[in-house]
Scaffold this motif. Structure first.
Motif, short mmCIF file in Angstrom:
data_model
loop_
_atom_site.label_atom_id
_atom_site.label_comp_id
_atom_site.label_asym_id
_atom_site.label_seq_id
_atom_site.Cartn_x
_atom_site.Cartn_y
_atom_site.Cartn_z
N THR A 63 -2.03 -19.85 -5.38
CA THR A 63 -1.36 -20.08 -6.66
C THR A 63 -0.23 -21.10 -6.54
O THR A 63 0.60 -21.21 -7.45
CB THR A 63 -0.80 -18.76 -7.22
N GLY A 64 -0.18 -21.81 -5.45
CA GLY A 64 0.88 -22.79 -5.27
C GLY A 64 2.26 -22.17 -5.28
O GLY A 64 3.25 -22.81 -5.69
N GLY A 65 2.35 -20.90 -4.82
CA GLY A 65 3.63 -20.21 -4.77
C GLY A 65 4.06 -19.58 -6.07
O GLY A 65 5.12 -18.95 -6.13
N LYS A 66 3.24 -19.71 -7.11
CA LYS A 66 3.60 -19.13 -8.41
C LYS A 66 3.55 -17.60 -8.40
O LYS A 66 4.31 -16.94 -9.10
CB LYS A 66 2.65 -19.67 -9.49
N PHE A 67 2.63 -17.07 -7.64
CA PHE A 67 2.49 -15.60 -7.56
C PHE A 67 2.90 -15.20 -6.15
O PHE A 67 2.17 -15.40 -5.19
CB PHE A 67 1.04 -15.21 -7.84
N SER A 68 4.09 -14.64 -6.04
CA SER A 68 4.61 -14.25 -4.73
C SER A 68 4.60 -12.73 -4.60
O SER A 68 4.91 -12.02 -5.55
CB SER A 68 6.02 -14.80 -4.51
N ILE A 69 4.23 -12.28 -3.41
CA ILE A 69 4.23 -10.84 -3.11
C ILE A 69 5.03 -10.64 -1.83
O ILE A 69 4.75 -11.26 -0.81
CB ILE A 69 2.80 -10.30 -2.94
N ARG A 70 6.02 -9.78 -1.89
CA ARG A 70 6.85 -9.49 -0.73
C ARG A 70 6.43 -8.15 -0.14
O ARG A 70 6.42 -7.14 -0.85
CB ARG A 70 8.33 -9.45 -1.12
N GLN A 71 6.05 -8.16 1.14
CA GLN A 71 5.65 -6.91 1.77
C GLN A 71 6.87 -6.15 2.26
O GLN A 71 7.73 -6.70 2.95
CB GLN A 71 4.69 -7.15 2.94
N LEU A 72 6.93 -4.87 1.90
CA LEU A 72 8.05 -4.02 2.27
C LEU A 72 7.67 -3.13 3.45
O LEU A 72 6.52 -2.70 3.57
CB LEU A 72 8.47 -3.14 1.09
N ALA A 73 8.62 -2.87 4.31
CA ALA A 73 8.38 -2.08 5.51
C ALA A 73 7.99 -0.65 5.17
O ALA A 73 8.32 -0.13 4.10
CB ALA A 73 9.62 -2.10 6.41
N ASP A 74 7.31 -0.03 6.08
CA ASP A 74 6.93 1.37 5.96
C ASP A 74 8.15 2.23 5.66
O ASP A 74 9.15 2.19 6.37
CB ASP A 74 6.28 1.81 7.28
N GLY A 75 8.09 3.01 4.57
CA GLY A 75 9.18 3.89 4.20
C GLY A 75 10.27 3.26 3.35
O GLY A 75 11.17 3.97 2.89
N GLU A 76 10.22 1.95 3.12
CA GLU A 76 11.29 1.29 2.37
C GLU A 76 11.30 1.74 0.91
O GLU A 76 12.38 1.94 0.31
CB GLU A 76 11.15 -0.22 2.46
N ILE A 77 10.12 1.87 0.32
CA ILE A 77 10.01 2.38 -1.05
C ILE A 77 9.86 3.89 -1.05
O ILE A 77 10.53 4.61 -1.78
CB ILE A 77 8.81 1.74 -1.77
N ALA A 78 8.98 4.37 -0.20
CA ALA A 78 8.71 5.81 -0.08
C ALA A 78 7.89 6.02 1.19
O ALA A 78 7.27 5.08 1.70
CB ALA A 78 7.94 6.31 -1.31
N PRO A 79 7.88 7.24 1.72
CA PRO A 79 7.00 7.52 2.85
C PRO A 79 5.54 7.29 2.46
O PRO A 79 5.20 7.33 1.27
CB PRO A 79 7.26 9.01 3.13
N ALA A 80 4.70 7.07 3.43
CA ALA A 80 3.29 6.81 3.15
C ALA A 80 2.67 7.90 2.29
O ALA A 80 1.87 7.61 1.39
CB ALA A 80 2.52 6.67 4.47
N ALA A 81 3.06 9.14 2.53
CA ALA A 81 2.50 10.26 1.78
C ALA A 81 2.83 10.22 0.30
O ALA A 81 2.18 10.88 -0.51
CB ALA A 81 3.00 11.58 2.37
N GLU A 82 3.83 9.41 -0.09
CA GLU A 82 4.27 9.36 -1.48
C GLU A 82 3.94 8.03 -2.16
O GLU A 82 4.28 7.83 -3.33
CB GLU A 82 5.78 9.61 -1.55
N LEU A 83 3.26 7.14 -1.46
CA LEU A 83 3.01 5.82 -2.03
C LEU A 83 2.00 5.84 -3.18
O LEU A 83 2.09 5.03 -4.10
CB LEU A 83 2.54 4.85 -0.94
N MET A 84 1.05 6.77 -3.15
CA MET A 84 0.12 6.87 -4.27
C MET A 84 0.89 7.17 -5.57
O MET A 84 0.67 6.53 -6.61
CB MET A 84 -0.94 7.94 -4.01
N ASP A 85 1.79 8.13 -5.49
CA ASP A 85 2.59 8.47 -6.66
C ASP A 85 3.53 7.33 -7.05
O ASP A 85 3.76 7.08 -8.24
CB ASP A 85 3.41 9.73 -6.40
N ALA A 86 4.05 6.63 -6.05
CA ALA A 86 4.97 5.53 -6.34
C ALA A 86 4.27 4.41 -7.09
O ALA A 86 4.82 3.84 -8.04
CB ALA A 86 5.58 5.00 -5.03
#
Length: 407
Positions: A63-86
């Protein structure tokens, strides 16, 4: 059909070239969008975490940088067990996980990842992309407000690391083993005492749980010990004169469910047990998945949706190839370091197969939706098996014997 759309939009050309649509064309009249991708894997497991990096880079480049996605570290948003709900609650636009960790939420989610005596990587791709897999799993995820995509596959896996030699099915009795999900239920039928290490450990991050718990449906073992890698109680210290890994090996369970040689080596599981048994009958392969919030997906321009589909397929293929390339060398390194590789005895495989049939029967009787996916999945496996047994199975068996005779 959804599978046709996925293949049409993504295209094998996108996998081969790394970009199906020219970036300048997409960049024109395209909005600038920023998303976050929550990883359910630690950076130490570089192929799992790296699949997200391949995905997000593809999207940016296409997309020529128009669509950017930043990957967040494990647990930064929520533990893996809670990512479906997140993801479902739109706390994050997308996540990368292994769906098997949500067994407790709904056992049917395991069909999006791995199940006992299930499909290998090639067969899983066929079921998902050319069979009914993508349609059925998306119907399952719809209640979670999630659209799922395959995003990596580990390929064939080893079964377990054990400090106890396993020569027959009876050797499994009272074996304390760190394992979760469907595998734990089947193993409990064989006399194993599963030590549930939590969803994070099931996803392969090696952190363990704060306290080991008996797996659902299994009786707790007497004097159960903490899972390997579990956090010690506050103020606790490793045994004098031992390193943390060595202390874990002494205080952990008798056995730990493994994955592939590459990931297991990264986690240092060879320091916890002497014997490395395979194959993994509970995960002939493990598919990793991309979860996208359905509302966030619906707001995207159609050509951005096409880029995401192409990026997911590209990262999926690249990750599967990376495991196939690295696992053989990783196994050789483990053997050179003294690991004793063993094949699970036929009696153990037979007992596990019969036990799995009973577990599937019980779960199917409780949940019609589980039964519908199970019957379709296993029907695909059974119809494909004669072909693969006659071709790739016979070829691999012959070549293995022929090469062994020359060495």
């Amino acid at each position: 059909m959804q599978r046709r759309s996925f293949l049409k939009q993504a295209g094998l050309g996108a996998v081969a070239t790394g970009a199906a649509i020219s970036a300048p064309a997409l960049a024109q009249d395209s909005p600038s969008i920023s998303w976050r991708l929550a990883s359910g894997f630690p950076a130490a497991l570089d192929l799992r975490f790296g699949a997200g990096e391949v995905f997000r880079k593809f999207v940016s480049d296409a997309t020529g940088g128009k669509f950017s996605i930043r990957q967040l570290a494990d647990g930064e948003i929520a533990p893996a067990a809670e990512l479906m709900d997140a993801v479902g609650a739109a706390k994050v636009e997308c996540a990368h996980v292994s769906s098997g960790i949500y067994f407790a939420k709904n056992p049917a989610f395991c069909f999006d990842s791995a199940v006992p005596f299930g499909l290998d990587a090639g067969q899983m791709n066929a079921w998902m992309l050319e069979g009914d897999g993508l349609r059925l799993t998306r119907e399952l995820f719809k209640a979670q407000k999630i659209i799922n995509f395959p995003l990596g596959n580990t390929g064939p896996q080893m079964g377990l690391w054990s400090n106890r030699e396993i020569k027959r099915a009876t050797d499994l009795k009272d074996l304390k083993m760190r394992v979760d999900g469907l595998a734990a239920q089947v193993l409990a039928q064989l006399g194993v005492a599963p030590q549930q290490a939590g969803a994070a450990a099931q996803a392969g991050d090696g952190k363990g749980a704060e306290a080991a718990k008996p797996a659902e449906g299994a009786k707790p073992a007497e004097e159960a010990k903490p899972a390997e890698g579990a956090k010690p109680a506050e103020g606790a210290k490793p045994a004098e004169g031992t390193k943390p890994a060595e202390a874990a090996a002494k205080t952990g369970p008798d056995a730990v469910a493994g994955a592939g040689a590459y990931d297991d080596g990264k986690l240092g599981l060879n320091k916890t047990a002497r014997f490395y048994y395979g194959p993994s009958w509970w995960a002939a392969s493990e598919q990793l998945s991309l979860y996208i919030n359905e509302e966030a997906w619906a707001k995207l321009p159609k050509h951005y949706q096409a880029v995401l589909e192409a990026a997911a397929l590209a990262a999926h293929t690249r990750t599967t190839a990376a495991y196939a390339a690295r696992n053989p060398a990783a196994l050789a390194q483990l053997v050179a370091a003294g690991v004793q590789v063993r094949a699970l005895p036929r009696s153990v495989m037979d007992a596990a197969f019969e036990a799995s049939l009973q577990v599937y029967k019980d779960l199917s009787e409780k949940d019609p939706k589980f039964k519908a996916i199970h019957d379709n999945y296993m029907g695909f496996r059974d119809s494909a098996m004669p072909w693969f047994r006659l071709t790739s199975g016979a070829y691999d068996q012959y070549l293995g014997v022929a090469l062994s005779a020359r060495s």
